[in-house]
Design a protein around this motif. Structure first.
Motif, PDB file in Angstrom:
ATOM      1  N   ARG A  50       0.832  -1.292   0.162  1.00 40.57           N
ATOM      2  CA  ARG A  50       0.084   0.009   0.013  1.00 40.57           C
ATOM      3  C   ARG A  50       0.666   1.315  -0.091  1.00 40.57           C
ATOM      4  O   ARG A  50       0.587   2.350  -0.697  1.00 40.57           O
ATOM      5  N   MET A  51       1.892   1.361   0.748  1.00 45.65           N
ATOM      6  CA  MET A  51       2.575   2.342   0.874  1.00 45.65           C
ATOM      7  C   MET A  51       3.455   2.640  -0.604  1.00 45.65           C
ATOM      8  O   MET A  51       3.458   3.873  -0.974  1.00 45.65           O
ATOM      9  N   LEU A  52       3.838   1.831  -1.371  1.00 49.27           N
ATOM     10  CA  LEU A  52       4.139   1.706  -2.629  1.00 49.27           C
ATOM     11  C   LEU A  52       3.122   2.250  -3.739  1.00 49.27           C
ATOM     12  O   LEU A  52       3.595   3.221  -4.471  1.00 49.27           O
ATOM     13  N   GLU A  53       1.958   1.869  -3.509  1.00 51.80           N
ATOM     14  CA  GLU A  53       0.959   2.454  -4.076  1.00 51.80           C
ATOM     15  C   GLU A  53       0.511   3.675  -3.912  1.00 51.80           C
ATOM     16  O   GLU A  53       0.620   4.541  -4.971  1.00 51.80           O
ATOM     17  N   ILE A  54       0.680   4.368  -2.751  1.00 52.90           N
ATOM     18  CA  ILE A  54       0.641   5.708  -2.349  1.00 52.90           C
ATOM     19  C   ILE A  54       1.628   6.619  -3.162  1.00 52.90           C
ATOM     20  O   ILE A  54       1.435   7.560  -3.618  1.00 52.90           O
ATOM     21  N   VAL A  55       2.823   6.101  -3.069  1.00 57.10           N
ATOM     22  CA  VAL A  55       3.920   6.883  -3.425  1.00 57.10           C
ATOM     23  C   VAL A  55       3.774   7.009  -5.152  1.00 57.10           C
ATOM     24  O   VAL A  55       4.089   8.109  -5.743  1.00 57.10           O
ATOM     25  N   ARG A  56       3.647   5.891  -5.883  1.00 59.73           N
ATOM     26  CA  ARG A  56       3.140   5.844  -7.142  1.00 59.73           C
ATOM     27  C   ARG A  56       1.866   6.911  -7.597  1.00 59.73           C
ATOM     28  O   ARG A  56       1.916   7.667  -8.457  1.00 59.73           O
ATOM     29  N   SER A  57       0.912   6.959  -6.714  1.00 61.42           N
ATOM     30  CA  SER A  57      -0.091   7.780  -6.889  1.00 61.42           C
ATOM     31  C   SER A  57       0.132   9.243  -6.772  1.00 61.42           C
ATOM     32  O   SER A  57      -0.516  10.160  -7.449  1.00 61.42           O
ATOM     33  N   LEU A  58       1.241   9.543  -6.164  1.00 63.68           N
ATOM     34  CA  LEU A  58       1.397  10.869  -5.842  1.00 63.68           C
ATOM     35  C   LEU A  58       2.114  11.410  -6.962  1.00 63.68           C
ATOM     36  O   LEU A  58       1.977  12.779  -7.192  1.00 63.68           O
ATOM     37  N   ASN A  59       2.493  10.729  -7.999  1.00 62.31           N
ATOM     38  CA  ASN A  59       3.224  11.337  -9.372  1.00 62.31           C
ATOM     39  C   ASN A  59       4.169  12.400  -9.185  1.00 62.31           C
ATOM     40  O   ASN A  59       4.186  13.411  -9.996  1.00 62.31           O
ATOM     41  N   LEU A  60       4.936  11.965  -8.007  1.00 62.52           N
ATOM     42  CA  LEU A  60       6.151  13.271  -7.778  1.00 62.52           C
ATOM     43  C   LEU A  60       7.237  13.004  -8.714  1.00 62.52           C
ATOM     44  O   LEU A  60       7.618  11.659  -9.241  1.00 62.52           O
ATOM     45  N   PRO A  61       8.036  14.100  -9.109  1.00 59.28           N
ATOM     46  CA  PRO A  61       9.173  13.731  -9.996  1.00 59.28           C
ATOM     47  C   PRO A  61      10.470  13.136  -9.359  1.00 59.28           C
ATOM     48  O   PRO A  61      11.172  12.446 -10.113  1.00 59.28           O
ATOM     49  N   ASP A  62      10.391  13.262  -7.898  1.00 61.46           N
ATOM     50  CA  ASP A  62      11.481  12.529  -7.344  1.00 61.46           C
ATOM     51  C   ASP A  62      10.735  11.945  -5.837  1.00 61.46           C
ATOM     52  O   ASP A  62      10.266  13.088  -5.125  1.00 61.46           O
ATOM     53  N   CYS A  63      11.038  10.931  -5.407  1.00 64.09           N
ATOM     54  CA  CYS A  63      10.364  10.423  -4.263  1.00 64.09           C
ATOM     55  C   CYS A  63      10.890   9.213  -3.906  1.00 64.09           C
ATOM     56  O   CYS A  63      11.419   8.435  -4.521  1.00 64.09           O
ATOM     57  N   TRP A  64      11.293   9.126  -2.390  1.00 61.54           N
ATOM     58  CA  TRP A  64      12.208   8.053  -1.803  1.00 61.54           C
ATOM     59  C   TRP A  64      11.472   7.406  -0.693  1.00 61.54           C
ATOM     60  O   TRP A  64      10.814   8.281  -0.022  1.00 61.54           O
ATOM     61  N   ILE A  65      11.635   6.123  -0.526  1.00 57.80           N
ATOM     62  CA  ILE A  65      11.086   5.418   0.756  1.00 57.80           C
ATOM     63  C   ILE A  65      12.686   4.849   1.062  1.00 57.80           C
ATOM     64  O   ILE A  65      13.568   4.235   0.406  1.00 57.80           O
ATOM     65  N   GLY A  66      12.945   4.917   2.239  1.00 63.40           N
ATOM     66  CA  GLY A  66      14.243   4.525   3.017  1.00 63.40           C
ATOM     67  C   GLY A  66      14.686   3.055   2.743  1.00 63.40           C
ATOM     68  O   GLY A  66      13.820   2.233   2.715  1.00 63.40           O
ATOM     69  N   ALA A  67      15.781   2.999   2.712  1.00 64.32           N
ATOM     70  CA  ALA A  67      16.535   1.698   2.544  1.00 64.32           C
ATOM     71  C   ALA A  67      15.935   0.535   3.535  1.00 64.32           C
ATOM     72  O   ALA A  67      15.755  -0.646   3.252  1.00 64.32           O
ATOM     73  N   GLY A  68      15.502   1.079   4.792  1.00 71.62           N
ATOM     74  CA  GLY A  68      15.091  -0.059   5.790  1.00 71.62           C
ATOM     75  C   GLY A  68      13.648  -0.451   5.321  1.00 71.62           C
ATOM     76  O   GLY A  68      13.302  -1.595   5.888  1.00 71.62           O
ATOM     77  N   PHE A  69      13.035   0.166   4.705  1.00 66.23           N
ATOM     78  CA  PHE A  69      11.796  -0.505   4.072  1.00 66.23           C
ATOM     79  C   PHE A  69      11.882  -1.761   3.326  1.00 66.23           C
ATOM     80  O   PHE A  69      11.208  -2.833   3.858  1.00 66.23           O
ATOM     81  N   VAL A  70      12.914  -2.049   2.653  1.00 69.47           N
ATOM     82  CA  VAL A  70      13.319  -3.487   2.103  1.00 69.47           C
ATOM     83  C   VAL A  70      13.951  -4.450   3.312  1.00 69.47           C
ATOM     84  O   VAL A  70      13.586  -5.477   3.307  1.00 69.47           O
ATOM     85  N   ARG A  71      15.033  -3.603   3.659  1.00 69.39           N
ATOM     86  CA  ARG A  71      15.939  -4.342   4.632  1.00 69.39           C
ATOM     87  C   ARG A  71      15.004  -5.036   5.830  1.00 69.39           C
ATOM     88  O   ARG A  71      15.094  -6.253   6.128  1.00 69.39           O
TER      89      ARG A  71
END
Length: 57
Positions: free
Chosen positions: A23-44
């Motif tokens: 859901r967090m990834l879907e939200i980031v995608r929906s924001l349609n921002l030119p540059d957006c990051w989720i921290g490395a700890g998200f995957v780790r």
């Protein structure tokens, strides 16, 4: 004991099986921002929890 995750498809499966992270990834995608990051700890943290049999942190 050594744990290993061998490939990106395994990591993709771990993330896609986690409804909150997905859901967090879907939200980031929906924001349609030119540059957006989720921290490395998200995957780790997702991989760590998976390897140790923990529920999503």
């Amino acid at each position: 004991m050594i744990f290993q995750v061998d490939n990106s498809s395994t990591i993709q499966a771990i993330i896609s099986d986690d409804p909150i992270r997905r859901r967090m990834l879907e939200i980031v995608r929906s924001l349609n921002l030119p540059d957006c990051w989720i921290g490395a700890g998200f995957v780790r943290n997702a991989v760590w929890d998976h390897l140790h049999g923990r529920s999503s942190s």
